[in-house]
Each structure stands twice: as C-alpha cells, then as structure tokens.
Motif scaffolding. Structure first.
Motif, short mmCIF file in Angstrom:
data_model
loop_
_atom_site.label_atom_id
_atom_site.label_comp_id
_atom_site.label_asym_id
_atom_site.label_seq_id
_atom_site.Cartn_x
_atom_site.Cartn_y
_atom_site.Cartn_z
N ASP A 1 -26.27 -18.73 22.17
CA ASP A 1 -27.28 -18.63 23.23
C ASP A 1 -27.81 -17.20 23.24
O ASP A 1 -27.07 -16.27 23.60
CB ASP A 1 -26.67 -18.98 24.58
N GLU A 2 -29.06 -17.02 22.85
CA GLU A 2 -29.59 -15.65 22.76
C GLU A 2 -29.77 -15.00 24.12
O GLU A 2 -30.01 -13.78 24.20
CB GLU A 2 -30.92 -15.65 22.02
N ASN A 3 -29.66 -15.76 25.19
CA ASN A 3 -29.82 -15.19 26.53
C ASN A 3 -28.48 -14.85 27.19
O ASN A 3 -28.46 -14.46 28.37
CB ASN A 3 -30.61 -16.15 27.41
N ALA A 4 -27.39 -14.99 26.47
CA ALA A 4 -26.07 -14.68 27.04
C ALA A 4 -25.78 -13.18 26.91
O ALA A 4 -24.86 -12.76 26.21
CB ALA A 4 -24.99 -15.50 26.34
N TYR A 5 -26.58 -12.40 27.58
CA TYR A 5 -26.40 -10.95 27.53
C TYR A 5 -26.74 -10.33 28.88
O TYR A 5 -27.47 -10.91 29.69
CB TYR A 5 -27.26 -10.31 26.44
N GLN B 1 -16.72 -13.15 24.21
CA GLN B 1 -16.97 -14.58 24.41
C GLN B 1 -16.31 -15.06 25.70
O GLN B 1 -16.91 -15.81 26.49
CB GLN B 1 -16.43 -15.36 23.21
N GLN B 2 -15.06 -14.65 25.93
CA GLN B 2 -14.34 -15.09 27.14
C GLN B 2 -14.98 -14.53 28.41
O GLN B 2 -14.94 -15.17 29.46
CB GLN B 2 -12.88 -14.65 27.04
N ARG B 3 -15.59 -13.36 28.31
CA ARG B 3 -16.30 -12.78 29.46
C ARG B 3 -17.55 -13.60 29.81
O ARG B 3 -17.95 -13.70 30.96
CB ARG B 3 -16.68 -11.34 29.17
N GLY B 4 -18.17 -14.15 28.78
CA GLY B 4 -19.34 -14.99 29.02
C GLY B 4 -20.68 -14.32 28.77
O GLY B 4 -21.73 -14.97 28.88
N GLY C 1 -19.41 -19.34 19.43
CA GLY C 1 -18.46 -19.96 20.35
C GLY C 1 -17.06 -20.10 19.81
O GLY C 1 -16.17 -20.60 20.49
N LYS C 2 -16.84 -19.65 18.56
CA LYS C 2 -15.53 -19.76 17.94
C LYS C 2 -15.12 -18.42 17.33
O LYS C 2 -14.81 -18.32 16.15
CB LYS C 2 -15.54 -20.86 16.89
N MET C 3 -15.14 -17.40 18.16
CA MET C 3 -14.78 -16.07 17.68
C MET C 3 -13.27 -16.00 17.40
O MET C 3 -12.48 -16.65 18.10
CB MET C 3 -15.18 -15.02 18.72
#
Length: 328
Positions: A129-133, A85-88, A73-75
């Motif tokens: 979050d491993e499901n953020a793909y 990260q900004q794309r989500g 969350g802090k790229m």
C-alpha cells in the motif's frame, strides 16, 4: 531606489511564501505534525560540519541487496522492515517547502513531489500500500538527528551523500544527481558564484550548500536560514542578493517568484542524493536498494522524474547507476 510599489510587492510575495510554509503539513491519514517555521537569520552561519571534511574512497558505495525482495506484508522476522510492518506505517522525514521534491499541494492538501514518490515506493514494497506512510516535516539541519534518535525510519529530503555523513548515518544508493548553482534577481550580471564577492548569499544552515558557499566563494557574505524558504523570504525582502543550493531546489524557488531566475551556469558541485537511514539498520538500506534497483529497471524512476522534474529540468536522464561494495 526602492519604490512604494516594489516594497508592497515584496511584502506580498514574502507573505505568500510564509503562508505556503505555514500551511504545509503532513500526509493525509495521520495526525498533523508540527512544521518548522522559517526563521531567517542574519547571522553568518557555520557550515554543515565545522571541522575538516572526512575523506573516503567513494561515498556512493552502499550495501548490496541480499536475496530477492520479500513480498509486501511478509517482511523477514527480526528485521527492521518487520518492525515497520508491525507498526503499520513507514515514517519518513521530508521537506514541505521544496517545490517539486516535497511540498504541499494547496488544492489537495497533500505533500507531494519526487522525494515523496520515493517514500511511496518504499511503503508499497513493505505493505503493498503506497499510502501506508507518515511524513514528518523536518529542516535540513534536523535530518541526521531525526535518524539517529529514531524519530523517522528514513529521510527523503534531497540529501547529499558524502563521507562526513556516512560517519553518522547510512545511505541508499544514489537516486538522483543534482548540482549546486545560485539564484539571483532577473537582470543580474552575476554569471558565476565568484561574481557574488562582497554580496550576501543565503543557504540553509548545516548543509553542504553552505559548506560549498564558504569554500568556493570565500569573499561572498554567507547568510544562513533554517530552510530555502527562509532564504527566499530574505531574498524578497532585499536582505540578501542571491540564494545558493541544488538546481532542483532553486528551480522550485524561481517558479514561486517571477522576479527571480537561475542564470545559465555550470553547476559548481555534484550533489548525489541518497535516502538516509540509521547507520545501525543495514538491512533496511539493503531493502531500499532493492526497491531502487527495481525502479531503475521497470521505468518507475523515469515516470516520477517526468511527473515532477522534466518540465523545469528537461528530458529524463538515465537513472544513476547503483554502486555496491560497502560492508558493515
């Protein structure tokens, strides 16, 4: 002689494979993505390149990580990881019909496998979050183009690292060492690839498996399909005698067809797998290499191997060692 019963059985198995392929989709949480249909071709295909192979001193050398792994969350500002990260969500190109590596679980409806767990690890490192793909199902021949045009951020689809591909994309360090073998019907007397002279052998078009088939078994008749599932369809319909590919992929095909087997044989190539990245995004390669380094040392790599591959392929080997030294 072909009997009516065996013909019906082949049609049933073929239908099962086709249905599995068509049911394959994308990860839960995002809109479904189009799935390439297996379109078997009886035309003799070209290999992956069609030109003389590019040579380099060591294709396994990748970009060394820099600094410490940033917190989820802090790229870093301005980085490729920050844009993701900004794309989500992380967008990954994967297979949906490569059993054990990337295939749809008919019970859960999710695409899962060894390669998918690598996608989860990268997503967790970026987002926590491993499901953020999001998974985009692509064929082997689409892997490089999907990275070059930005359709996906990474490709985790049993992709062999080689010198030719380094001229088009970038790779992480090696995450798995596979080897090319062949699959035949049970009872076949073929024990080596040279025993298939004069017979039709299928491999996906535009892959190193096809290149190796043409190079190492020049008297075999190469037949291309879009995917290994397409090869399995032709195999079950009696259109080809054998299928060649990485042992990980063939193990998954044999598990789907009780009349197929991968005979005892020595792998005739070494197939080092890497995660593909757009060649301009060196910072993302370095980041992924840090993630892989952590997985090697904290036991996560061994855990996912045991989850997916230890059954058909045996006890977990030592993870491939990272090799660094490449410069942009």
């Amino acid at each position: 002689m072909t009997t009516g019963r065996s013909s019906r059985l082949r049609r049933l198995l073929s239908g099962t494979v086709l249905l599995a392929a068509l049911l394959s989709g994308c990860s839960a949480g995002y809109a479904p993505t189009p799935i390439p249909r297996p379109t078997p071709s009886s035309e003799a295909p070209s290999g992956g390149g069609g030109q003389a192979p590019v040579k380099c001193s060591n294709p396994l050398v990748s970009y060394r990580p820099e600094g410490t792994l940033p917190a989820p969350g802090k790229m870093p500002a301005g980085s490729t990881m920050r844009k993701i990260q900004q794309r989500g969500r992380l967008i990954a190109g994967v297979s949906a019909d490569t059993y054990l590596l990337g295939s749809r679980n008919p019970l859960s409806g999710r695409i899962e496998g060894f390669d998918i767990d690598l996608v989860k690890a990268v997503a967790k490192a970026i987002f926590g979050d491993e499901n953020a793909y999001e998974l985009k199902v692509i064929t082997a021949a689409q892997r490089i183009g999907a990275l070059q045009d930005g359709t996906v951020d990474i490709v985790a689809r049993n992709m062999t690292i080689n010198c030719d591909r380094w001229t088009q994309i970038a790779f992480s360090t090696e995450y798995y060492r596979s080897g090319q073998k062949f699959l035949v019907r049970r009872g076949s007397k073929a024990k080596s690839i040279t025993d298939l002279s004069g017979q039709k052998v299928c491999a996906p078009k535009g892959t190193s498996s096809m290149d190796n088939l043409i190079k190492l078994a020049p008297k075999a008749i190469p037949v291309g399909a879009d995917t290994h599932t397409g090869c399995l369809v032709m195999f079950q319909q009696g259109d080809v005698t054998a299928i060649t590919g990485d042992d990980t992929v063939l193990a998954g095909l044999a598990a789907q067809d009780p009349y197929a087997e991968v005979p005892a044989q020595k792998a005739f190539t070494a197939e080092p797998y890497g995660i593909g990245v757009n060649k301009e995004q060196v910072d993302l390669v370095r980041f992924i290499n840090q993630v892989l380094e952590r997985m090697r040392t904290d036991g996560e790599w061994t855990r996912i191997y045991n989850t997916w591959l230890s059954g058909p392929l045996g006890k977990a080997p030592k993870p491939p060692a990272a090799q660094y030294g490449r410069t942009p």
